[in-house]
Design a protein around this motif. Structure first.
Motif, PDB file in Angstrom:
ATOM      1  N   TYR A 121       0.879  -1.053   0.150  1.00 21.73           N
ATOM      2  CA  TYR A 121       0.176  -0.045  -0.046  1.00 21.73           C
ATOM      3  C   TYR A 121       0.918   1.460   0.012  1.00 21.73           C
ATOM      4  O   TYR A 121       0.425   2.101  -0.758  1.00 21.73           O
ATOM      5  CB  TYR A 121      -0.883   0.020   1.304  1.00 21.73           C
ATOM      6  CG  TYR A 121      -2.081  -1.066   1.360  1.00 21.73           C
ATOM      7  CD1 TYR A 121      -2.645  -1.475   0.133  1.00 21.73           C
ATOM      8  CD2 TYR A 121      -2.545  -1.790   2.518  1.00 21.73           C
ATOM      9  CE1 TYR A 121      -3.535  -2.326   0.000  1.00 21.73           C
ATOM     10  CE2 TYR A 121      -3.476  -2.670   2.399  1.00 21.73           C
ATOM     11  CZ  TYR A 121      -4.022  -3.033   1.321  1.00 21.73           C
ATOM     12  OH  TYR A 121      -5.051  -3.860   1.357  1.00 21.73           O
ATOM     13  N   HIS A 124       0.681   3.897  -2.952  1.00 22.97           N
ATOM     14  CA  HIS A 124       0.317   5.343  -2.472  1.00 22.97           C
ATOM     15  C   HIS A 124       1.398   6.382  -2.772  1.00 22.97           C
ATOM     16  O   HIS A 124       1.009   7.435  -3.169  1.00 22.97           O
ATOM     17  CB  HIS A 124      -0.286   5.483  -1.108  1.00 22.97           C
ATOM     18  CG  HIS A 124      -1.436   4.491  -0.824  1.00 22.97           C
ATOM     19  ND1 HIS A 124      -1.604   3.930   0.495  1.00 22.97           N
ATOM     20  CD2 HIS A 124      -2.370   4.203  -1.687  1.00 22.97           C
ATOM     21  CE1 HIS A 124      -2.908   3.484   0.486  1.00 22.97           C
ATOM     22  NE2 HIS A 124      -3.405   3.527  -0.891  1.00 22.97           N
ATOM     23  N   GLU A 129       1.374   7.213  -6.369  1.00 24.91           N
ATOM     24  CA  GLU A 129       0.055   7.867  -6.598  1.00 24.91           C
ATOM     25  C   GLU A 129       0.361   9.492  -6.450  1.00 24.91           C
ATOM     26  O   GLU A 129      -0.119  10.226  -7.328  1.00 24.91           O
ATOM     27  CB  GLU A 129      -1.180   7.456  -6.168  1.00 24.91           C
ATOM     28  CG  GLU A 129      -1.625   6.149  -6.858  1.00 24.91           C
ATOM     29  CD  GLU A 129      -2.807   5.411  -5.936  1.00 24.91           C
ATOM     30  OE1 GLU A 129      -2.939   6.062  -4.922  1.00 24.91           O
ATOM     31  OE2 GLU A 129      -3.275   4.555  -6.389  1.00 24.91           O
ATOM     32  N   ARG A 130       1.001   9.566  -5.223  1.00 26.78           N
ATOM     33  CA  ARG A 130       1.002  11.074  -4.733  1.00 26.78           C
ATOM     34  C   ARG A 130       1.978  11.705  -5.778  1.00 26.78           C
ATOM     35  O   ARG A 130       1.779  12.737  -5.977  1.00 26.78           O
ATOM     36  CB  ARG A 130       1.786  10.927  -3.354  1.00 26.78           C
ATOM     37  CG  ARG A 130       0.941  10.892  -2.244  1.00 26.78           C
ATOM     38  CD  ARG A 130       1.431  11.223  -0.899  1.00 26.78           C
ATOM     39  NE  ARG A 130       2.727  10.488  -0.418  1.00 26.78           N
ATOM     40  CZ  ARG A 130       3.041   9.373  -0.080  1.00 26.78           C
ATOM     41  NH1 ARG A 130       1.847   8.890   0.393  1.00 26.78           N
ATOM     42  NH2 ARG A 130       3.990   8.892   0.127  1.00 26.78           N
TER      43      ARG A 130
END
Length: 455
Positions: free
Chosen positions: A83, A87, A90-91
């Motif tokens: 995760y 993430h 993605e950021r």
């Protein structure tokens, strides 16, 4: 194309097969009697410990006083929670598969300079050897792209000036080369299949050394070579989530076993591809896709929980589906409350589903995910926890991206190659012994009989 004729007659096959069946019966209590770890699994469902690894950890339960206690699933790559990796990408709105490949094969997340150099060399390695597509793919096309990927991997041995050396440096070089070439091989094999078996036009695009693996896959497969950034980023997340899953999964263990014998990289990876092809392993997502096609066809109102529940009951009763009584995409050997790959993929897929007008279909998948444990408990009288596995959503994602079913499992292999190579490096450098488990011998001593005296 010419197909090799069959010279073995049906009656001869029946006789040979009947002889095998007659002499290969195993009593049902055999495994219990000799304490055999069937499938290398203990009786409580845990795996038999056969090695150690720095690479991946698949965690789905804890043992509490000898009993499995369900927990939320956790998947880590070299200690990093999947995760957190997803993430983080993605950021920063970046492609990440190559970065994850670096992490798995080298041991740490790369700096910006290291990543740029790694991406650059992968880009340079994408091109297949001269005439490889014509000689190894086009001249012997296959209906099944996994078979062609395995044979093409073996063929690359002949194009390597140093194929057998098992130093870290040489295996690393081969791993980078295979990571780069797998997307091109499966794409060209798919185009050959279209031409020779599907009666469709063939489009052979040139790989772009400046694009990511996900971008190259979509560019190579689509006739016009075009794709959106959202599509490529979603495919990139799929590749990351399939890159590694511990040393015990069937194909990775195959890499470990073959590597322990001292064989070359191409033989070990071709064996892993062959393992992944199996419907109990990488081919499982095709079963999920087929079952959902039947559900969509037979359930009139996808939003009606009662109607969906009734059809799931029919599947469990063996009255619908393929008659196996299984709801594919549900349950896992290790994960209990959740499969983190399915959770992450579901999260990543939702925005694109909304853009493509496929929200109703995704809602149906989530409804099946929600209802299956309840229906299973009612029908089977079991309180065993059950979660959706990654196959529940991967096929849907590939379909959203317009990817053909024949490429679903090859895409899995294209992702897992970095995990396979990392495990090969680890096995060659730390294994030390050939993997050689034991089997209980059952045949009794028998006296030789002259051939004319045999019945």
């Amino acid at each position: 194309m010419n197909i090799q004729p069959d010279f073995v007659k049906e009656e001869q096959l029946q006789e040979l097969s009947e002889s095998f069946r007659l002499h290969n019966q195993l009593p049902p209590d055999l495994y219990t009697r000799y304490r055999i770890k069937r499938g290398l699994r203990n009786s409580d469902g845990t795996g038999v410990l056969v090695g150690a690894t720095h690479l991946g950890n698949v965690h789905g339960y804890i043992l509490n006083e000898g009993e499995r206690e369900p927990i939320e699933g956790r998947l880590t790559y070299r200690g990093y929670n999947i995760y957190d990796l997803i993430h983080g990408l993605e950021r920063e709105d970046r492609f990440g598969f190559e970065e994850i490949g670096y992490l798995l094969m080298c041991g740490e997340l790369p700096t910006r300079r290291q990543l740029k150099e790694f991406q650059h060399v992968i880009g340079l390695e994408r091109a297949l050897p001269d005439n490889f597509t014509e000689d190894m793919i086009m001249r012997a096309p296959s209906r099944d792209i996994m078979n062609k990927l395995a044979s093409a991997t073996l063929a690359l041995y002949s194009y390597d000036s140093n194929p057998d050396e098992t130093t870290v440096e040489n295996i690393m070089r081969q791993g980078i080369s295979l990571t780069a070439k797998f997307p091109v091989i499966i794409s060209h094999a798919y185009q050959a299949k279209r031409r020779y078996f599907d009666g469709a036009s063939m489009f052979l695009h040139v790989p772009d050394p400046e694009r990511s693996t996900a971008e190259n896959i979509l560019h190579l497969i689509r006739p016009d070579g075009k794709y959106t950034d959202d599509e490529a980023k979603l495919l990139d997340r799929c590749l990351i989530l399939h890159a590694e899953h511990g040393g015990g999964n069937n194909s990775t263990f195959t890499v470990r076993v073959t590597s322990s014998s001292g064989t070359d990289t191409y033989s070990a990876i071709a064996a892993a591809v062959s393992s992944l092809k199996g419907p109990r392993h990488g081919g499982a997502n095709l079963r999920v896709v087929k079952q959902f096609e039947e559900i969509k066809e037979n359930v009139k109102n996808w939003k009606d929980e009662g109607e969906v529940r009734d059809y799931l009951c029919r599947i469990l009763d063996g009255a619908a589906g393929d008659g196996s009584g299984l709801i594919y995409g549900m349950g896992h050997a290790i994960y209990t409350k959740s499969d983190p790959r399915a959770v992450a993929l579901k999260h990543a897929a939702r925005p694109l589903a909304e853009k493509k007008g496929m929200t109703d279909e995704m809602n149906l998948i989530e409804l099946v995910e929600k209802l299956t444990p309840e229906v299973f408990a009612e029908k089977k009288g079991s309180d065993k926890p059950m979660c959706a596995n990654v196959d529940m959503y991967s096929g849907f994602v590939y379909r959203m991206l317009g990817l053909p079913k024949s490429l679903y499992t090859p895409l899995f292999a294209t992702a897992r190659i970095v995990g396979w190579m990392a495990h090969r490096l680890e096995e060659v450098t730390t294994g030390g012994k050939i993997i050689r488990p034991a089997y209980k011998p059952l045949a009794k001593a028998t006296t030789y009989t002259n051939i004319d005296e045999r019945m």
